[in-house]
Design a protein around this motif. Structure first.
Motif, short mmCIF file in Angstrom:
data_model
loop_
_atom_site.label_atom_id
_atom_site.label_comp_id
_atom_site.label_asym_id
_atom_site.label_seq_id
_atom_site.Cartn_x
_atom_site.Cartn_y
_atom_site.Cartn_z
N ASP A 6 0.87 -1.09 -0.07
CA ASP A 6 0.06 0.13 0.06
C ASP A 6 0.75 1.09 0.16
N VAL A 7 0.71 1.91 -1.20
CA VAL A 7 1.86 3.17 -1.42
C VAL A 7 0.88 4.45 -1.42
N ALA A 8 -0.43 4.41 -0.93
CA ALA A 8 -1.28 5.52 -1.01
C ALA A 8 -0.83 6.51 -0.27
N GLY A 9 -0.85 7.81 -0.87
CA GLY A 9 -0.32 8.96 -0.28
C GLY A 9 0.86 9.37 -0.70
N GLN A 10 1.57 8.45 -1.40
CA GLN A 10 3.04 8.55 -1.80
C GLN A 10 3.16 8.99 -3.13
N TYR A 11 4.48 9.13 -3.50
CA TYR A 11 4.63 9.90 -4.84
C TYR A 11 5.81 8.86 -5.51
N VAL A 12 5.69 8.46 -6.66
CA VAL A 12 6.54 7.35 -7.31
C VAL A 12 6.98 7.90 -8.56
N LEU A 13 8.26 8.24 -8.84
CA LEU A 13 9.08 8.40 -10.06
C LEU A 13 10.08 7.54 -10.35
N PRO A 14 10.63 7.37 -11.78
CA PRO A 14 11.50 6.67 -11.99
C PRO A 14 13.03 6.73 -11.08
N GLY A 15 13.60 5.78 -10.78
CA GLY A 15 14.93 6.07 -9.99
C GLY A 15 15.73 7.05 -10.58
N LEU A 16 16.34 7.79 -9.95
CA LEU A 16 17.26 8.86 -10.20
C LEU A 16 18.65 8.32 -10.98
N ILE A 17 19.21 8.81 -11.77
CA ILE A 17 20.63 8.46 -12.44
C ILE A 17 21.46 9.71 -12.12
N ASP A 18 22.63 9.54 -11.64
CA ASP A 18 23.60 10.49 -11.56
C ASP A 18 24.71 10.32 -12.64
N SER A 19 24.43 11.31 -13.53
CA SER A 19 25.30 10.97 -14.88
C SER A 19 26.57 11.27 -14.88
N HIS A 20 27.32 11.64 -13.59
CA HIS A 20 28.77 12.10 -13.82
C HIS A 20 29.37 11.68 -12.46
N VAL A 21 29.99 10.50 -12.40
CA VAL A 21 30.71 10.31 -10.80
C VAL A 21 31.95 9.50 -11.30
N HIS A 22 32.72 9.65 -10.12
CA HIS A 22 34.10 9.09 -10.40
C HIS A 22 34.47 8.33 -9.04
N TYR A 23 34.15 6.86 -9.12
CA TYR A 23 34.51 5.98 -8.11
C TYR A 23 35.67 5.15 -8.17
N ALA A 24 36.34 5.37 -9.38
CA ALA A 24 37.42 4.62 -9.27
C ALA A 24 38.78 5.27 -9.93
N THR A 25 38.89 6.52 -9.95
CA THR A 25 40.03 7.36 -10.40
C THR A 25 41.16 6.84 -9.43
N ASN A 26 41.14 6.80 -8.18
CA ASN A 26 41.98 6.49 -7.28
C ASN A 26 41.13 5.06 -6.56
N PRO A 27 41.09 4.16 -7.03
CA PRO A 27 40.39 2.93 -6.47
C PRO A 27 40.46 2.79 -5.19
N ASP A 28 39.25 2.71 -4.62
CA ASP A 28 38.99 2.87 -2.95
C ASP A 28 37.64 2.18 -2.74
N ARG A 29 37.82 0.73 -2.92
CA ARG A 29 36.53 -0.01 -2.71
C ARG A 29 35.54 0.21 -1.50
N PRO A 30 36.01 0.36 -0.15
CA PRO A 30 35.23 0.96 0.77
C PRO A 30 34.40 2.01 0.60
N TYR A 31 35.09 2.91 0.01
CA TYR A 31 34.46 4.37 -0.08
C TYR A 31 33.44 4.31 -1.23
N ALA A 32 33.83 3.72 -2.20
CA ALA A 32 32.85 3.28 -3.46
C ALA A 32 31.67 2.72 -2.81
N GLU A 33 31.74 1.50 -2.08
CA GLU A 33 30.56 0.92 -1.71
C GLU A 33 29.79 2.00 -0.79
#
Length: 451
Positions: free
Chosen positions: A93-120
């Motif tokens: 039951d999602v009555a009263g809520q608002y639903v939209l497509p999942g958002l997309i961040d179109s410009h990130v950098h998670y492995a320029t300096n690879p750091d798995r814990p930070y990226a996760e």
């Protein structure tokens, strides 16, 4: 005779029981395979929300979304939901809520300096904040491939990770960032950080980029215009998205026209004020005093960009209101003119959020699109959903809420069309049918990360 028929009946009974026993085993094996593939299983009905579908259509109240496994099966008014559709389904039951497509961040950098814990940690913050996809604009593809795979298999709480393989002129690969992103190898010689010149076999370079598992190729720096244009043409001939800086240097912004998407709106301001710049770099910027989107050089470029169909990744988050660089007010002014000319804008951040903020940084990009560009909240949402999916070449898979697409959506407590800041009122994120309830997210400050 009776004994004969009795024997036949017993045989049939055993055969029927055996068949009944075998069928569940087959289903169990398929279920196990689906789970190994990270596939969400079953039918779920999300009933009663106000639908903001990622297009310019008006919101619709009292709507139901039916999800089968990882896809949207139907979108319909709740009053049209049938008993047959409800049968065997889990109803939310999602009555009263608002639903939209999942958002997309179109410009990130998670492995320029690879750091798995930070990226996760960043990815976890994103998925529990309504972000179901990120476009990583080049780094160590070995690390990014692992993150992308684990996200797809639902082994880590994460948006889907789409990433780029980078090409640039040979001189660029002295940049220390490339050394870190290619540790153990030689930058410029590996397919995710590849040096190209006029002797390079471009079809092979594109094929190598695709072979890393990347979603697209990024053209970065220190290339002549003729080679930039050839790279764009070859990538498009292989149906491979191609993303560039607006200006690659010494190529001009005009050489990037025709790419799937270009990044950094203020590069046209720098081109107008410093046309002789020949190599990539942030130092020694010219004065932007008095410059507006009405400048003839900027207007000429916007007209050409609109005709090309290339998408603009404005990255407003990188521009500030003070300092020697292009200011956010000018960036907003140029983006506004582009939007007015019919150019599609996507919401890319190209910046890390603070470690103390419990919500995704793309939320701030949406606010900047509204504040500095004059977008309506609905237009800002489209930039982070439908337009973003198109930049990835994935518009048939997600970006809008409609039957057949992946079940990527976010449920909000408050109306984002009244105030774009309401994208932070997240109750539930669904990615490919998997649920990430905001109440389950135990935020702790993110680990320190150094580029």
């Amino acid at each position: 005779m009776n004994l004969k028929y009795a024997a036949i009946a017993i045989a049939v009974m055993f055969a029927t029981v055996h068949a009944a026993e075998e069928k569940p085993k087959a289903n169990t094996q398929q279920d196990r395979l689906n789970k190994l593939n990270g596939l969400a299983l079953g039918r779920v009905i999300y009933s009663g929300a106000t639908l903001i579908d990622g297009t310019s259509a008006a919101p619709r109240s009292g709507m139901t979304i039916i999800v089968k496994d990882d896809r949207i099966e139907a979108v319909l008014p709740t009053t049209q939901l049938t008993a047959q559709q409800k049968d065997g389904a889990r109803i939310v039951d999602v009555a009263g809520q608002y639903v939209l497509p999942g958002l997309i961040d179109s410009h990130v950098h998670y492995a320029t300096n690879p750091d798995r814990p930070y990226a996760e940690a960043e990815l976890k913050r994103n998925i529990y904040g309504g972000v179901t996809g990120v476009r990583d604009m080049a780094g160590d593809a070995r690390e990014l491939a692992g993150l992308s795979r684990d996200a797809l298999l639902n082994r880590i709480p994460s948006p889907d990770v789409f990433y780029a393989s980078l090409v640039a002129g040979p001189s660029f690969f002295k940049d220390p960032r490339t050394v870190v992103a290619a540790l153990g190898t030689q930058p410029g010689t590996v397919p995710w950080l590849y040096a190209v010149d006029d002797k390079t076999k471009l079809p092979l370079a594109i094929a190598q980029a695709r072979g890393t598992g990347a979603t697209g190729m990024k053209i970065y720096a220190n290339l002549p215009g003729t080679l930039v244009r050839k790279l764009i043409a070859e990538a498009k001939s292989q149906n491979f998205p191609v993303w560039t800086h607006m200006q690659v240097y010494p190529a001009s912004p005009y050489d990037s026209l025709g790419a799937t998407a270009i990044s950094h709106v203020c590069m046209i301001a720098r081109h107008v004020r410093e046309q002789g710049k020949t190599a990539y770099g942030h130092n020694g910027e010219p004065s932007y005093q008095g410059l507006t989107a009405e400048d003839p050089g900027i207007k000429k470029y916007i007209a050409a960009l609109a005709e090309s169909g290339t998408i603009m990744d404005a990255t407003l988050s990188v521009y500030k209101s003070e300092g020697p660089h292009c200011h956010i007010e000018l960036a907003g002014d140029i983006t506004r003119a582009m939007h007015k000319a019919g150019i599609k804008i996507i919401a890319g951040t190209d910046t890390d959020n603070t470690g103390e903020d419990a919500f995704p940084v793309v939320d701030h990009e949406l606010e900047k699109l509204v504040k500095y560009v004059g977008f309506t909240p609905q237009e800002a949402i489209i930039a982070a959903t439908a337009n973003a999916a198109e930049a990835l070449g994935k518009q048939k898979e997600f970006g809008t809420l409609e039957a057949g697409k992946y079940a990527n959506m976010v449920f909000l407590q408050r109306d984002p069309l009244q105030d774009i800041a309401n994208v932070r009122s997240v109750i539930l994120t669904v990615k490919r049918g998997h649920e990430f309830a905001r109440a389950d997210y135990k935020f702790t400050p993110l680990p320190v990360h150094e580029d």
